[in-house]
Enzyme design. Structure first.
Site, short mmCIF file in Angstrom:
data_model
loop_
_atom_site.label_atom_id
_atom_site.label_comp_id
_atom_site.label_asym_id
_atom_site.label_seq_id
_atom_site.Cartn_x
_atom_site.Cartn_y
_atom_site.Cartn_z
N HIS A 76 0.78 -1.09 -0.05
CA HIS A 76 0.11 -0.03 0.05
C HIS A 76 0.94 1.33 -0.01
O HIS A 76 0.68 2.12 -0.79
CB HIS A 76 -1.11 -0.05 1.24
CG HIS A 76 -1.86 -1.27 1.34
ND1 HIS A 76 -2.71 -1.75 0.20
CD2 HIS A 76 -1.93 -1.99 2.37
CE1 HIS A 76 -3.63 -2.42 0.58
NE2 HIS A 76 -2.88 -3.08 1.80
N ILE A 77 1.81 1.25 0.96
CA ILE A 77 2.75 2.58 1.01
C ILE A 77 3.71 2.72 -0.05
O ILE A 77 3.78 3.77 -0.92
CB ILE A 77 3.48 2.62 2.37
CG1 ILE A 77 2.33 2.66 3.52
CG2 ILE A 77 4.58 3.49 2.49
CD1 ILE A 77 3.17 2.29 4.97
N ASP A 135 9.74 -6.63 -4.73
CA ASP A 135 8.99 -7.46 -3.77
C ASP A 135 8.89 -8.94 -4.07
O ASP A 135 9.09 -9.43 -5.48
CB ASP A 135 7.52 -6.95 -4.19
CG ASP A 135 6.46 -6.95 -2.96
OD1 ASP A 135 6.08 -6.26 -2.21
OD2 ASP A 135 6.29 -8.30 -2.49
N ASP A 183 13.50 6.14 10.76
CA ASP A 183 12.12 6.47 11.60
C ASP A 183 11.93 5.40 12.64
O ASP A 183 11.23 5.76 13.42
CB ASP A 183 10.87 6.63 10.92
CG ASP A 183 9.80 7.26 11.66
OD1 ASP A 183 10.02 8.15 12.42
OD2 ASP A 183 8.75 6.69 11.41
N GLU A 213 13.25 0.68 20.73
CA GLU A 213 12.56 2.12 20.86
C GLU A 213 11.90 2.14 22.37
O GLU A 213 11.51 1.27 22.96
CB GLU A 213 11.51 2.17 19.87
CG GLU A 213 11.97 2.16 18.50
CD GLU A 213 10.85 2.24 17.59
OE1 GLU A 213 9.72 2.46 17.73
OE2 GLU A 213 11.18 2.26 16.14
N HIS A 229 9.78 7.89 15.41
CA HIS A 229 8.56 6.56 14.59
C HIS A 229 7.68 7.32 14.41
O HIS A 229 6.62 7.12 15.09
CB HIS A 229 8.38 5.47 15.59
CG HIS A 229 7.92 4.10 14.99
ND1 HIS A 229 8.08 3.14 15.38
CD2 HIS A 229 7.00 4.05 14.11
CE1 HIS A 229 7.26 1.97 14.97
NE2 HIS A 229 6.62 2.63 14.07
N ILE A 230 7.48 8.43 13.51
CA ILE A 230 6.23 9.20 13.40
C ILE A 230 5.84 9.07 11.92
O ILE A 230 5.02 9.99 11.43
CB ILE A 230 6.78 10.94 13.64
CG1 ILE A 230 7.97 11.18 12.76
CG2 ILE A 230 7.20 10.95 15.09
CD1 ILE A 230 8.39 12.58 12.91
N GLY A 259 3.64 7.36 10.54
CA GLY A 259 2.10 7.63 10.39
C GLY A 259 1.26 8.43 11.32
O GLY A 259 0.11 8.57 11.61
#
Length: 417
Positions: A169-170, A189, A272, A277, A300-301, A303
């Site tokens: 999707h991304i 992929d 990210d 973490e 980790h931002i 989304g």
């Protein structure tokens, strides 16, 4: 594949009398709370993650659990969650949840595979521009009172090649955006994917690395992706190329990346996500990438936009509501997918059982012995569990539900009236 350890048969239907209890962790967006409270559910919303042992204790009497990426849900936390109906992962990844254990405990897991797609893709594309113009270094210098107006090493992105590892999707959305800036897009992929626009598939990872000016990762955390970008792969990248990772912290060898940057083989990086973490906002985070030139580090931002979080809240809450109210498991990542239309004037029995021969025969015998009329019946199975949705006359539905819950093969049974 590990052997499933089925819980003992509860010998009773799951109680859904009174308001269902919902526990939302990690500051899940208020849009989810609003939707669930509107249905009369009791919602407890916490800002932080819970340790597994605390989670196990807090899950007693909870019907729906909502988490993000910092809460781990192991089998031990599910053993005593007899009333738990479903788990909502308000994110894309579900590797923090023991999916097999959830399945054999009769708990489907729903996630949000679409809602933050645009937010992540936009951030990655922004980082492509930032890296090729070395904007963070120039900004830091001006903040320090230094004036360094230089063009050396600064380029336009038009005409450059973006290599996307993982064309889901991304990745596919990112490819469309990159083409609008005049970039050439390659992707790799492990599964055959339909290319969008002029994106082109390459047969091997090394082929992508050798041709790309920017390499961006969009893969899940699994055995096959663990440290997939190590010293050998980093060395295979074009000299001066940049690496971007907004997928999972375990897919890049951080020390090897730091060395590739120090040696000037790579021209920059944007990271990210990290192997380890913090569980919440805090000070003192350390990574080997700190202080290196032309390196963008974010917490980790990918989304973390208001639009994405609101959309994720609605997407997962909708899946949970459809499951609670009608037994729909469409989109569940660990369960047979079933979605049956509601038959007015009936009661719906929802049953999860061990996938062993003869279960449907035993259930139909119960129905026959109680002279119940089946209006609709849908059964779907996977390797471990069977999932049955059955609409019956209302006058005998309670008796049928209790009898099914008493079968040796039963995992979880409830009635929707």
């Amino acid at each position: 594949m590990s052997t499933p350890r089925f819980p003992p048969s509860p010998r009773r239907p799951v109680s859904t009398q009174g308001p269902l209890r919902v526990m939302l962790l990690e500051n899940i967006h208020a849009s989810a709370q609003e939707m669930l409270k509107a249905e009369g559910f009791e919602v407890e919303r916490l800002s932080a993650a819970l340790k597994p042992e605390e989670l196990a204790e807090r899950l007693k009497g909870v019907h729906l659990l909502g988490i993000r990426s910092k809460t781990t849900v192991p089998e031990e936390a599910l053993k005593y969650a007899d009333d738990l109906l479903a788990i909502g992962a308000f994110c894309i990844g579900t590797n923090q949840i023991d999916l097999l254990a959830s399945s054999v405990h009769g708990v489907p897991v729903f996630n949000a595979p679409f809602s933050n797609t645009r937010s992540v893709a936009e951030m990655v594309l922004a980082e492509v521009v930032v890296l090729t113009r070395q904007l963070f270094d120039r900004s830091r210098e001006v903040h320090a009172g230094q004036w360094r107006k230089v063009a050396t090493g600064s380029h336009e992105v038009r005409g450059k090649t973006l290599g996307i590892i993982g064309y889901g999707h991304i990745g596919s959305q990112l490819g469309v955006l990159a083409e609008s800036l005049g970039m050439r897009v390659l992707y790799y992929d492990v599964m055959t994917k339909l290319p969008l626009g002029n994106s082109r598939s390459v047969p091997t990872l090394n082929a992508l690395l050798a041709e790309s000016d920017f390499v961006t990762l969009h893969v899940p955390a699994m055995a096959s992706t663990h440290l997939m970008m190590g010293p050998e792969q980093l060395a295979a990248m074009k000299p001066g190329a940049c690496l971007i990772n907004a997928s999972r912290g375990t897919v890049v060898d951080i020390p090897a990346l730091a060395q590739a940057l120090r040696s000037k083989h790579l021209g920059g990086a944007a990271v990210d996500v990290y192997p380890e973490e913090p569980e919440g906002n805090s000070d003192g985070f350390v990574t080997e990438l700190q202080g290196l030139p032309n390196v963008v580090l974010t917490p980790h931002i990918g989304g973390s936009t208001e639009e994405a979080q609101a959309s994720i809240g609605k997407e997962v809450a909708t899946s949970l509501l459809k499951f609670v109210k009608g037994g729909a498991t469409t989109g569940a990542v660990n369960f047979p997918n079933v979605e049956a239309p509601i038959n007015p004037g009936t009661h719906r029995i929802i049953n999860v059982h061990r996938n062993t021969p003869g279960v449907l025969r035993d259930i139909n015998r119960i129905v026959s012995d109680l002279n119940a009329n089946i209006h609709a019946q849908v059964l779907s199975t996977d390797a471990n569990v069977g999932y049955l949705v059955m609409d019956l006359d209302q006058d005998v539905s309670r008796q049928v539900c209790e009898a099914i819950a008493g079968l040796e093969t039963d995992i979880k049974t409830r009635i929707v009236s």
